[in-house]
Design an enzyme around this catalytic site. Structure first.
Site, PDB file in Angstrom:
ATOM      1  CB  ALA A  33      -0.932  -0.005   1.208  1.00 27.48           C
ATOM      2  CG  ASN A  34      -0.100   4.713  -1.785  1.00 26.39           C
ATOM      3  OD1 ASN A  34      -0.860   5.534  -1.273  1.00 26.39           O
ATOM      4  ND2 ASN A  34      -0.386   4.080  -2.916  1.00 26.39           N
ATOM      5  NE  ARG A  35       4.683   6.860   4.976  1.00 26.91           N
ATOM      6  CZ  ARG A  35       4.666   6.085   6.060  1.00 26.91           C
ATOM      7  NH1 ARG A  35       3.557   5.989   6.790  1.00 26.91           N
ATOM      8  NH2 ARG A  35       5.743   5.427   6.413  1.00 26.91           N
ATOM      9  CB  ALA A  99      -1.589   7.444  -4.157  1.00 26.88           C
TER      10      ALA A  99
END
Ligand code: CTP
Ligand code: CA
Length: 217
Positions: A33-35, A99
């Site tokens: 995942a990402n932030r 994102a």
């Protein structure tokens, strides 16, 4: 008071927005995942709805309430997001704020066990949703991408606009606590040049962008 055309400048228009991260499974219980919090994209969806647009928001996994007047489709992976975007077309404007994970993992079918740590994870490039939309047959008249950068923000934003084939890029510096934070410093990159906006709450970035979209359509 009568709500004249000036107050709902996007009524009759369909806006497609993507927001949030994507989650790419590693095995049935783990993911890459990402932030991204989804805050900027959700604010943009809400701002477009407030100007009268019918809004389809394709959202990755986030913990945010759906903005008023917005139709939301929840997805997990980039490939699901690509499919949901294709299904939501046609649109008058697309704002791709998500994102999107650049890669998915060749996922294990069963939960991996502690003692059997894989020596490596095989990463496979995901479909580029923005590029496909910008260069595809159902291209909305106005396509806007985001560019999350940690260095040379404007330079990368300018190059990304050309590479993707979109009309505008909103380039933002994510080197601080922008991802998840309340504010955003953005540069609007168009064919006419680059406009740098003040650091603003994400809601105000959204309102300004929505107004700019309304002025353009
Ligand atoms: N994007 C997309 N699909 C992908 C990757 C990115 O639609 N698979 C979109 C994002 O929603 C954003 C824009 O493309 O609007 C730019 O994303 P970014 O990650 O900055 O660009 P990349 O082309 O992935 O380049 P890199 O991560 O290498 O900087
Ligand atoms: Ca990327």
């Amino acid at each position: 008071r009568h709500l004249g055309i000036g107050h709902r400048p996007l009524s009759g228009r369909h806006a497609l927005v993507t927001a949030g991260p994507t989650h790419e499974p590693i095995d049935p219980v783990r993911y890459l995942a990402n932030r991204s919090s989804g805050r900027q994209g959700f604010a943009i969806a809400g701002a477009l709805a407030a100007l009268g647009a019918r809004v389809t928001l394709v959202a990755g996994p986030v913990t945010l309430p759906t903005p008023f007047g917005v139709d939301r489709i929840d997805v997990q992976t980039a490939r699901q997001m690509a499919a949901a975007v294709a299904t939501a077309l046609p649109a008058d404007v697309a704002v791709m704020v998500a994102a999107v994970a650049d890669w998915h993992v060749a996922a294990a079918p069963q939960k991996m066990k502690k003692g059997d740590a894989p020596a490596s994870l095989t990463l496979v490039e995901n479909p580029d949703i923005l590029a496909a939309l910008s260069q595809g047959p159902d291209r909305p008249p106005l396509v806007i991408g985001f560019a999350a950068e940690t260095e040379r923000v404007i330079e990368h934003g300018v190059a990304k606009r050309i590479r993707k084939g979109c009309d505008w890029i909103v380039a933002n510096d994510v080197s601080g606590d922008v991802m998840g934070g309340p504010d955003n410093s953005v540069h609007l990159v168009t064919a006419d040049g680059v406009e740098s906006w003040d650091n603003l709450p994400k809601e105000q970035v959204a309102a300004r962008l929505a107004q700019r979209i309304a002025d353009t359509l």
